[in-house]
Design a protein around this motif. Structure first.
Motif, PDB file in Angstrom:
ATOM      1  N   UNK A 103       1.274  -1.209  -0.533  1.00 14.68           N
ATOM      2  CA  UNK A 103       0.157  -0.049   0.396  1.00 14.68           C
ATOM      3  C   UNK A 103       0.558   1.163  -0.170  1.00 14.68           C
ATOM      4  N   UNK A 104       1.928   1.311   0.788  1.00 11.72           N
ATOM      5  CA  UNK A 104       2.728   2.666   0.916  1.00 11.72           C
ATOM      6  C   UNK A 104       3.324   2.586  -0.264  1.00 11.72           C
ATOM      7  N   UNK A 105       3.620   1.741  -1.587  1.00 10.66           N
ATOM      8  CA  UNK A 105       4.216   1.416  -2.792  1.00 10.66           C
ATOM      9  C   UNK A 105       3.618   2.560  -3.388  1.00 10.66           C
ATOM     10  N   UNK A 106       2.091   1.901  -3.311  1.00 13.98           N
ATOM     11  CA  UNK A 106       1.178   2.391  -4.360  1.00 13.98           C
ATOM     12  C   UNK A 106       0.667   3.765  -4.166  1.00 13.98           C
ATOM     13  N   UNK A 107       0.809   4.334  -2.680  1.00 11.33           N
ATOM     14  CA  UNK A 107       0.569   5.722  -2.948  1.00 11.33           C
ATOM     15  C   UNK A 107       1.614   6.683  -3.358  1.00 11.33           C
ATOM     16  N   UNK A 108       2.983   6.003  -2.674  1.00 11.60           N
ATOM     17  CA  UNK A 108       3.952   7.088  -3.330  1.00 11.60           C
ATOM     18  C   UNK A 108       4.246   7.159  -4.812  1.00 11.60           C
TER      19      UNK A 108
ATOM     20  N   UNK B  68      -5.448  -8.806   5.668  1.00 11.68           N
ATOM     21  CA  UNK B  68      -5.807  -8.063   4.503  1.00 11.68           C
ATOM     22  C   UNK B  68      -6.966  -7.072   5.029  1.00 11.68           C
ATOM     23  N   UNK B  69      -7.532  -7.206   5.808  1.00 12.16           N
ATOM     24  CA  UNK B  69      -8.967  -6.216   6.672  1.00 12.16           C
ATOM     25  C   UNK B  69      -8.513  -5.248   7.444  1.00 12.16           C
ATOM     26  N   UNK B  70      -7.406  -5.980   7.944  1.00 12.75           N
ATOM     27  CA  UNK B  70      -6.387  -5.229   8.886  1.00 12.75           C
ATOM     28  C   UNK B  70      -5.939  -4.093   8.448  1.00 12.75           C
ATOM     29  N   UNK B  71      -5.043  -4.619   7.452  1.00 10.34           N
ATOM     30  CA  UNK B  71      -4.787  -3.007   6.699  1.00 10.34           C
ATOM     31  C   UNK B  71      -5.954  -2.164   5.867  1.00 10.34           C
ATOM     32  N   UNK B  72      -7.174  -3.141   5.663  1.00 13.06           N
ATOM     33  CA  UNK B  72      -7.969  -2.112   5.228  1.00 13.06           C
ATOM     34  C   UNK B  72      -8.405  -0.927   5.687  1.00 13.06           C
ATOM     35  N   UNK B  73      -8.836  -1.354   6.872  1.00 13.57           N
ATOM     36  CA  UNK B  73      -9.905  -0.364   7.821  1.00 13.57           C
ATOM     37  C   UNK B  73      -9.155   0.675   8.336  1.00 13.57           C
ATOM     38  N   UNK B  74      -7.676   0.481   8.687  1.00 12.88           N
ATOM     39  CA  UNK B  74      -7.276   1.556   8.668  1.00 12.88           C
ATOM     40  C   UNK B  74      -6.699   2.761   7.500  1.00 12.88           C
ATOM     41  N   UNK B  75      -6.508   1.986   7.231  1.00 11.00           N
ATOM     42  CA  UNK B  75      -6.047   2.706   5.678  1.00 11.00           C
ATOM     43  C   UNK B  75      -7.009   3.451   4.717  1.00 11.00           C
TER      44      UNK B  75
ATOM     45  N   UNK C  32      -9.429   5.654   4.095  1.00 10.39           N
ATOM     46  CA  UNK C  32      -9.113   7.281   3.568  1.00 10.39           C
ATOM     47  C   UNK C  32      -8.358   6.710   2.750  1.00 10.39           C
ATOM     48  N   UNK C  33      -7.230   6.179   2.792  1.00  9.06           N
ATOM     49  CA  UNK C  33      -5.726   5.827   1.932  1.00  9.06           C
ATOM     50  C   UNK C  33      -6.321   5.718   0.435  1.00  9.06           C
ATOM     51  N   UNK C  34      -7.008   3.997   0.867  1.00  9.45           N
ATOM     52  CA  UNK C  34      -7.365   3.738  -1.315  1.00  9.45           C
ATOM     53  C   UNK C  34      -8.240   4.613  -1.553  1.00  9.45           C
ATOM     54  N   UNK C  35      -9.447   5.359  -0.505  1.00 12.37           N
ATOM     55  CA  UNK C  35     -10.058   6.147  -1.186  1.00 12.37           C
ATOM     56  C   UNK C  35      -9.400   7.333  -1.781  1.00 12.37           C
ATOM     57  N   UNK C  36      -9.033   8.344  -1.177  1.00  8.76           N
ATOM     58  CA  UNK C  36      -7.626   8.812  -1.954  1.00  8.76           C
ATOM     59  C   UNK C  36      -7.099   8.490  -3.164  1.00  8.76           C
ATOM     60  N   UNK C  37      -6.600   7.163  -2.890  1.00  9.40           N
ATOM     61  CA  UNK C  37      -5.892   7.122  -4.235  1.00  9.40           C
ATOM     62  C   UNK C  37      -6.826   6.896  -5.172  1.00  9.40           C
TER      63      UNK C  37
ATOM     64  N   UNK D  77      -5.883  -0.476  -6.847  1.00 10.64           N
ATOM     65  CA  UNK D  77      -5.921  -0.151  -5.120  1.00 10.64           C
ATOM     66  C   UNK D  77      -5.951  -1.572  -4.967  1.00 10.64           C
ATOM     67  N   UNK D  78      -6.304  -2.827  -5.708  1.00  8.73           N
ATOM     68  CA  UNK D  78      -7.080  -3.529  -5.579  1.00  8.73           C
ATOM     69  C   UNK D  78      -5.618  -4.821  -5.183  1.00  8.73           C
ATOM     70  N   UNK D  79      -4.900  -3.843  -6.127  1.00  4.80           N
ATOM     71  CA  UNK D  79      -3.489  -5.435  -6.738  1.00  4.80           C
ATOM     72  C   UNK D  79      -2.251  -4.487  -5.853  1.00  4.80           C
ATOM     73  N   UNK D  80      -3.024  -4.392  -4.099  1.00  7.90           N
ATOM     74  CA  UNK D  80      -2.400  -3.820  -2.804  1.00  7.90           C
ATOM     75  C   UNK D  80      -3.157  -5.575  -2.460  1.00  7.90           C
ATOM     76  N   UNK D  81      -3.929  -6.648  -2.426  1.00  7.49           N
ATOM     77  CA  UNK D  81      -4.158  -7.497  -1.786  1.00  7.49           C
ATOM     78  C   UNK D  81      -3.789  -9.003  -3.440  1.00  7.49           C
ATOM     79  N   UNK D  82      -4.838  -8.520  -4.102  1.00  7.83           N
ATOM     80  CA  UNK D  82      -4.736  -9.644  -4.858  1.00  7.83           C
ATOM     81  C   UNK D  82      -3.515  -9.148  -5.822  1.00  7.83           C
ATOM     82  N   UNK D  83      -3.320 -10.031  -6.961  1.00  9.80           N
ATOM     83  CA  UNK D  83      -2.430 -10.232  -8.224  1.00  9.80           C
ATOM     84  C   UNK D  83      -2.574 -10.329  -8.931  1.00  9.80           C
ATOM     85  N   UNK D  84      -2.498 -10.044 -10.274  1.00  9.68           N
ATOM     86  CA  UNK D  84      -3.039 -10.008 -11.660  1.00  9.68           C
ATOM     87  C   UNK D  84      -1.531 -10.385 -12.289  1.00  9.68           C
ATOM     88  N   UNK D  85      -1.880 -10.620 -13.788  1.00  8.84           N
ATOM     89  CA  UNK D  85      -1.250 -10.637 -14.817  1.00  8.84           C
ATOM     90  C   UNK D  85       0.032  -9.249 -15.151  1.00  8.84           C
ATOM     91  N   UNK D  86       1.430  -9.218 -15.023  1.00 13.37           N
ATOM     92  CA  UNK D  86       1.769  -8.209 -15.362  1.00 13.37           C
ATOM     93  C   UNK D  86       1.105  -7.936 -17.129  1.00 13.37           C
TER      94      UNK D  86
END
Length: 354
Positions: free
Chosen positions: A58-63, A135-142, A144-149, A169-178
């Motif tokens: 999440x920190x990487x995506x936000x940056x 995932x829930x422990x990361x999503x709920x506290x942050x 607002x960051x997902x919404x900002x992104x 944003x969903x790529x923070x949790x799930x993996x997709x084909x590059x």
């Protein structure tokens, strides 16, 4: 005649509140208490591992989205979070459970180390559950960051195109084909990375490995996985992949499923671990090698863990001592106080005689 070293149990040296001793004694009377402790430990371990890597993702995506990259938000930090996540989860819960924290390792131990088959589905379930809860422990506290992104990406008009990709944003949790990668190429990348890391893992778990003892095996295996993820961008852990995939589906719906790639990212590492372990057992393992002393001591200590078949017989004698510990402790302290008073009296008499 060689005397076997005496086992010093935790109760022999740890001074805890009485209610904890009573709870432990009653818990250990339950037939499946040790197994439930194993499952809890596996879930906690997978939670720790997944929580660290997801938070760094999440920190990487936000940056990236806000054009503010830092050392703490780059791929180096993500790779270190994976390596140290493995070290932390094994150090935290490895003495309670079998120390797998990865469905691929559970399956391999079932195939080649006689790990009980009936435990496998339970282990895999709680491992994935640990990843999901992380995932829930990361999503709920942050959240607002997902919404900002998502707001920034929506303003740029690219949210719908990249939401369900490695850059969304969903790529923070799930993996997709590059982007630009084929399914065949994605499978081959995951398989080779898994084969490499799994071979290293199986080698350092060998009790006859004189270069890597049990104390170092966790570090070597952890950075083996970390380097593989740095180099290949692979997943290597079904609990992290499926836990994250299920959470993405929970938040964003069916669009986060990942299609056919979901099976590749979830199952390839299990096959890679099983094949790597098989190749090691066939062409590298040698039962004639001498087991190093540290491994022997490690095995001796682990063999004294609770077991569901004999927990009652082993703990009956200790249960009474747990429940009566407050009385025993009080008597010990009173005796100590009396001894101190007697010593003071003797000192006073000696001074008077002088």
């Amino acid at each position: 005649m060689q005397v076997e070293p005496r086992h010093v149990h935790l109760v022999d040296i740890l001074d805890r509140p009485q209610w904890l001793n009573v709870f432990e004694a009653r818990r250990n009377r339950l037939k499946y208490a040790p197994f439930m402790m194993e499952l809890w430990a596996e879930m906690v371990g997978c939670f720790i591992y997944s929580f660290l890597s997801i938070a760094c993702g999440l920190a990487q995506l936000n940056a990236i989205v806000n054009n503010n990259p830092t050392l703490a938000s780059g791929p180096i930090q993500v790779g270190l979070s994976v390596a140290f996540g493995i070290i932390f989860c094994v150090s935290t819960a490895g003495t309670v459970s079998a120390g797998h924290f990865n469905p691929g390792i559970t399956v391999a131990f079932c195939l080649y180390r006689k790990f009980p088959k009936w435990k496998v589905p339970f282990y895999i379930f709680v491992q994935i559950l640990g990843g999901y809860v992380a995932c829930a422990a990361v999503y709920f506290p942050y959240r607002y960051v997902f919404l900002q992104i998502e707001g920034v990406l929506q303003q740029r008009g690219v949210l719908d195109q990249i939401q369900f990709t490695t850059q969304g944003p969903s790529g923070v949790f799930a993996f997709y084909v590059p982007p630009g990668q084929t399914l065949w190429g994605a499978w081959l990348n995951e398989f080779i990375a898994s084969l490499t890391a799994s071979t290293t893992f199986w080698a350092v778990m060998d009790p006859s490995n004189t270069l890597v003892t049990p104390r170092m095996s966790t570090w070597v295996a952890a950075f083996g996985y970390g380097v593989s993820i740095w180099a290949f961008g692979s997943i290597l852990n079904t609990s992290r992949d499926m836990g994250g995939r299920l959470w993405a589906l929970t938040i964003w719906g069916r669009g986060a499923s990942g299609g056919r790639y979901a099976a590749i990212s979830s199952l390839t590492n299990i096959a890679g671990m099983a094949i790597a372990a098989l190749l090691y057992e066939l062409f590298m393992a040698d039962s004639r090698r001498v087991v190093n002393l540290e491994s022997m001591e490690h095995i001796r200590l682990l063999s004294n863990k609770l077991d569901r078949t004999d927990v009652k017989s082993r703990d009956n004698s200790r249960t009474a001592s747990f429940i009566d510990m407050s009385t025993t402790e009080s008597t010990r302290r009173n005796s100590h106080a009396i001894a101190l008073v007697d010593g003071m009296k003797r000192d006073n008499k000696e001074q008077e005689m002088v």
